[in-house]
Design a protein around this motif. Structure first.
Motif, PDB file in Angstrom:
ATOM      1  N   GLY A 339      -7.140 -14.247  -3.340  1.00  0.00           N
ATOM      2  CA  GLY A 339      -6.768 -13.451  -4.508  1.00  0.00           C
ATOM      3  C   GLY A 339      -7.553 -12.158  -4.616  1.00  0.00           C
ATOM      4  N   ASP A 340      -8.857 -12.231  -4.409  1.00  0.00           N
ATOM      5  CA  ASP A 340      -9.687 -11.022  -4.492  1.00  0.00           C
ATOM      6  C   ASP A 340      -9.303 -10.024  -3.410  1.00  0.00           C
ATOM      7  N   PHE A 341      -9.044 -10.525  -2.197  1.00  0.00           N
ATOM      8  CA  PHE A 341      -8.672  -9.642  -1.089  1.00  0.00           C
ATOM      9  C   PHE A 341      -7.337  -8.952  -1.362  1.00  0.00           C
ATOM     10  N   VAL A 342      -6.339  -9.739  -1.763  1.00  0.00           N
ATOM     11  CA  VAL A 342      -5.009  -9.183  -2.030  1.00  0.00           C
ATOM     12  C   VAL A 342      -5.069  -8.178  -3.179  1.00  0.00           C
ATOM     13  N   LYS A 343      -5.755  -8.522  -4.259  1.00  0.00           N
ATOM     14  CA  LYS A 343      -5.862  -7.631  -5.415  1.00  0.00           C
ATOM     15  C   LYS A 343      -6.488  -6.300  -5.017  1.00  0.00           C
ATOM     16  N   ARG A 344      -7.585  -6.344  -4.299  1.00  0.00           N
ATOM     17  CA  ARG A 344      -8.307  -5.122  -3.934  1.00  0.00           C
ATOM     18  C   ARG A 344      -7.526  -4.273  -2.923  1.00  0.00           C
ATOM     19  N   GLU A 345      -7.097  -4.889  -1.826  1.00  0.00           N
ATOM     20  CA  GLU A 345      -6.518  -4.127  -0.725  1.00  0.00           C
ATOM     21  C   GLU A 345      -5.075  -3.687  -0.994  1.00  0.00           C
ATOM     22  N   VAL A 346      -4.266  -4.584  -1.530  1.00  0.00           N
ATOM     23  CA  VAL A 346      -2.867  -4.231  -1.781  1.00  0.00           C
ATOM     24  C   VAL A 346      -2.770  -3.224  -2.927  1.00  0.00           C
ATOM     25  N   ASP A 347      -3.572  -3.403  -3.951  1.00  0.00           N
ATOM     26  CA  ASP A 347      -3.580  -2.443  -5.059  1.00  0.00           C
ATOM     27  C   ASP A 347      -3.969  -1.047  -4.556  1.00  0.00           C
ATOM     28  N   ASN A 348      -4.985  -0.979  -3.715  1.00  0.00           N
ATOM     29  CA  ASN A 348      -5.388   0.310  -3.147  1.00  0.00           C
ATOM     30  C   ASN A 348      -4.262   0.926  -2.323  1.00  0.00           C
ATOM     31  N   TYR A 349      -3.610   0.095  -1.517  1.00  0.00           N
ATOM     32  CA  TYR A 349      -2.529   0.584  -0.660  1.00  0.00           C
ATOM     33  C   TYR A 349      -1.390   1.160  -1.493  1.00  0.00           C
ATOM     34  N   LEU A 350      -1.009   0.460  -2.553  1.00  0.00           N
ATOM     35  CA  LEU A 350       0.108   0.922  -3.390  1.00  0.00           C
ATOM     36  C   LEU A 350      -0.231   2.213  -4.120  1.00  0.00           C
ATOM     37  N   HIS A 351      -1.479   2.402  -4.483  1.00  0.00           N
ATOM     38  CA  HIS A 351      -1.877   3.643  -5.146  1.00  0.00           C
ATOM     39  C   HIS A 351      -1.770   4.844  -4.208  1.00  0.00           C
ATOM     40  N   ILE A 352      -1.928   4.585  -2.919  1.00  0.00           N
ATOM     41  CA  ILE A 352      -1.904   5.679  -1.942  1.00  0.00           C
ATOM     42  C   ILE A 352      -0.495   5.996  -1.460  1.00  0.00           C
TER      43      ILE A 352
END
Length: 644
Positions: A339-352
């Motif tokens: 959960g922590d990995f998906v939240k951090r990495e996917v959220d960052n990816y979508l913002h970019i």
């Protein structure tokens, strides 16, 4: 002192002589299911011979993970015998006998040596040894090679000589044909298994029968090689220290997941896959800040997740479902880690990547609109399905289901989809009520190509079939491991078969991709002759072996699935054999049908690969281009005169 046991009205002595001790190898051979699951003949990916191969290759993969050896050679000779050679450190020669023949012996109990290994139970290669008619292992270390040969787990030779070959391990095995009756290794199944290893181990090269298999882009390559529909946006591929994910969305219905633990393909998912499903939906929902339903967010998703877990716990020796709750004993929970990995990495990816978020939001909105449009229909359909099941109008259920987590026989659960009362009646009377269910169609199903999922609920046949399978919300609740289409071997039967498969391809493609859909092969002919007319001793001996205890039949009978088998049977059983052509399943008596859906049942698995171009095939064969198909038939028609 004797104790007595009363069983079925018969008194049985229970003495010291009844107490037996089995050696490790004897126990594996006596109870193979405890170690490799099902036996099988190699037609299915879960059959035991592939588990044997996997156990050997797993050890070589563990060497690669320990930075010892970057290539593995796998050769399958005549589809019967297997050789695996790696270039790792080689099994320590002083304990080589114990390592391959004594259970609960291995070098992976100490996490310092094999921190995140697949095989931790000290069983794997011992089972291969015990269940092989011939097993040979060579350990190359420090200029010497020690070679052991076994037959059915019994040591036959032990030799050590000097060697200039590279360090590593060589294993050759031939599965015991007395256990794996009529087995063959299928090239496509073996290659798929080996490709999965390379997706998860960048830098690893596997030579399979001289063909080089490798992957440079990990799980992104896996999705690209397996997707049968175009992605709506480029695959999102993110790696962490002990986790790797890749995903995109397509216009297909449902959800599709590929999950792995320590390089092991967990075909039934587990805690890591469940965590990914929950948190990918939650992260996307929070990113958009809208009250989206998780099902709308995940509809059409195609994803893969791989994690490395210290001392993983699986739900069975075949390691197809992860049961671990923590990344390491006493450590962080898998749910939180993922959960922590998906939240951090996917959220960052979508913002970019705004182009990705635009395509993703459009897909979610379409799924939401369709779901809301079906809301009323769905509720009504569920009520109808529930009522129909209660009255047992369509479904003759079995007692053991694939969703029964604790059942040892859940892999055997199956459902036959038939058409007509006579066919379903014959199967119902001859089936195994514990593991075989029957669903009866009424007439030809609707051609569902090009229709929305609303048709699933409005069409009674499809609605009840979906309810019987319990797959409305995905395969997690699938009630039968094998969904078997059982139709007549004629034009109408083929048409019904294609309509059912089209329905699955349209709305539940993962049911096919995960290998759950099959076609039942039933005989076209029965050829028999009286024993007194048969002069071929081999034919009579074989018939005698196949018949059950009791009065032998006056006839020797052969069931033929092809014209070639019919000709061969006539030659073997002549003169003047009696030949019956089965025009439909309903013409086969329940007593005879028991032969065709028992242990020797012939099934053809429906498979789906990227190169199949599913949408183009469906559009051409099931679309509205009637004249184009008609022209194709006319241009390719072959009449009997042409064959003369």
């Amino acid at each position: 002192m004797n104790e007595e046991n009363l069983l079925d009205g018969v008194t049985v002595d229970y003495t010291d002589d009844n107490i037996r001790h089995l050696s490790d190898m004897e126990h594996v051979r006596t109870r193979p299911g405890m170690y490799i699951g099902r036996l099988g003949d190699g037609n299915l990916p879960e059959d035991g011979i592939y588990v044997l191969l996997k156990e050997v290759v797993d050890n070589s993969i563990d060497e690669f993970k320990m930075n010892a050896g970057k290539r593995i050679e796998v050769d399958v000779e005549d589809n019967l015998r297997v050789t695996v050679r790696d270039y790792g450190r080689g099994i320590p020669q002083g304990k080589l006998v114990e390592a391959v023949s004594v259970l609960n012996t291995g070098g992976k109990y100490d996490s310092k040596a094999f921190k995140k290994s697949v095989g931790l139970n000290g069983v794997g290669v011992k089972a291969v040894n015990a269940l092989s008619s011939r097993f040979e292992v060579r350990s190359f270390r420090e200029g010497k090679v020690r070679t052991l040969t076994f037959e059915r787990g019994i040591l036959k030779s032990d030799d050590t000589v000097a060697s200039e070959e590279e360090n590593g391990t060589y294993i050759h095995f031939e599965p015991d044909a007395t256990l794996f009756a009529n087995y063959t290794f299928h090239d496509d199944i073996v290659e798929t298994m080996l490709r999965n290893y390379t997706y998860l181990n960048s830098g690893l090269a596997i030579m399979y029968n001289g063909r080089r298999i490798l992957s440079r882009n990990g799980l992104a390559d896996l999705l690209n090689d397996n997707m049968t529909n175009d992605g709506l946006y480029p695959i999102i591929h993110i790696k962490g220290e002990d986790i790797e994910i890749a995903f995109t969305h397509t216009n297909q219905y449902g959800e599709e997941y590929h999950s792995f633990v320590n390089g092991q393909h967990t075909t039934q998912g587990g805690t890591h896959q469940s965590a990914f499903k929950e948190h990918i939906a939650r992260t996307i929902k929070e990113f958009f800040g809208k009250n989206y339903e998780f099902t709308d967010i995940r509809n059409g998703i195609v994803a893969a997740i791989a994690v490395n877990v210290e001392e993983p716990m699986f739900e069975s020796q075949t390691k197809i479902k992860l049961g671990s709750l923590q990344m390491s004993p006493g450590g962080e929970s898998i749910n939180k880690y993922v959960g922590d990995f998906v939240k951090r990495e996917v959220d960052n990816y979508l913002h970019i990547h705004s182009d990705v978020t635009e395509a993703l939001q459009q897909k979610i909105a379409e799924s939401e609109r369709e779901r809301k449009a079906m809301a009323g229909v769905t509720k009504l359909a569920r009520e109808r399905a529930k009522k129909a099941n209660l009255h047992n109008r369509k479904l003759r259920d079995c007692r053991i289901h694939y969703s029964d987590a604790k059942s040892e026989r859940k892999e055997e659960s199956s459902i036959f989809i038939t058409e007509g009362d006579s066919a379903s009646g014959s199967i119902t009377k001859s089936r195994d009520v514990n593991t075989q269910a029957v669903f009866s169609l009424r007439g030809k199903p609707l051609n569902s190509y090009g229709l929305t999922k609303k048709i699933v609920y409005e069409n009674e046949e499809f609605n009840l079939l979906q309810a019987a399978l319990d797959i409305e919300d995905g395969l997690d609740t699938l009630r039968y491991n094998k969904v078997i289409v059982a139709t007549d071997a004629d034009v109408d039967g083929m048409h019904i078969r294609l309509l059912i498969i089209t329905f699955f391809l349209q709305f539940f493609p993962d049911l096919i991709k995960k290998g759950h859909v099959y076609v039942l092969q039933t005989p076209l002919f029965r050829v028999r002759n009286r024993r007194s007319k048969i002069r071929d001793r081999k034919v009579l001996e074989e018939a005698g072996r196949q018949e059950t205890a009791g009065r032998k039949s006056d006839f020797v009978t052969r069931y033929c699935y092809t014209e070639e088998e019919r000709v061969s049977a006539i030659q073997a059983l002549g003169p003047d054999p009696e030949i019956t052509r089965f025009k439909g399943l309903g013409e086969i008596s329940p007593d005879e049908f028991a032969h065709f859906i028992g242990p020797d049942m012939r099934l053809e698995q429906v498979t789906l690969h990227k190169n199949d171009q599913v949408q183009k095939l469906l559009e051409y064969y099931m679309g509205k281009n009637t004249m184009e198909r008609q022209s194709f038939i006319i241009d390719n028609l072959v009449v009997e005169e042409d064959l003369a």
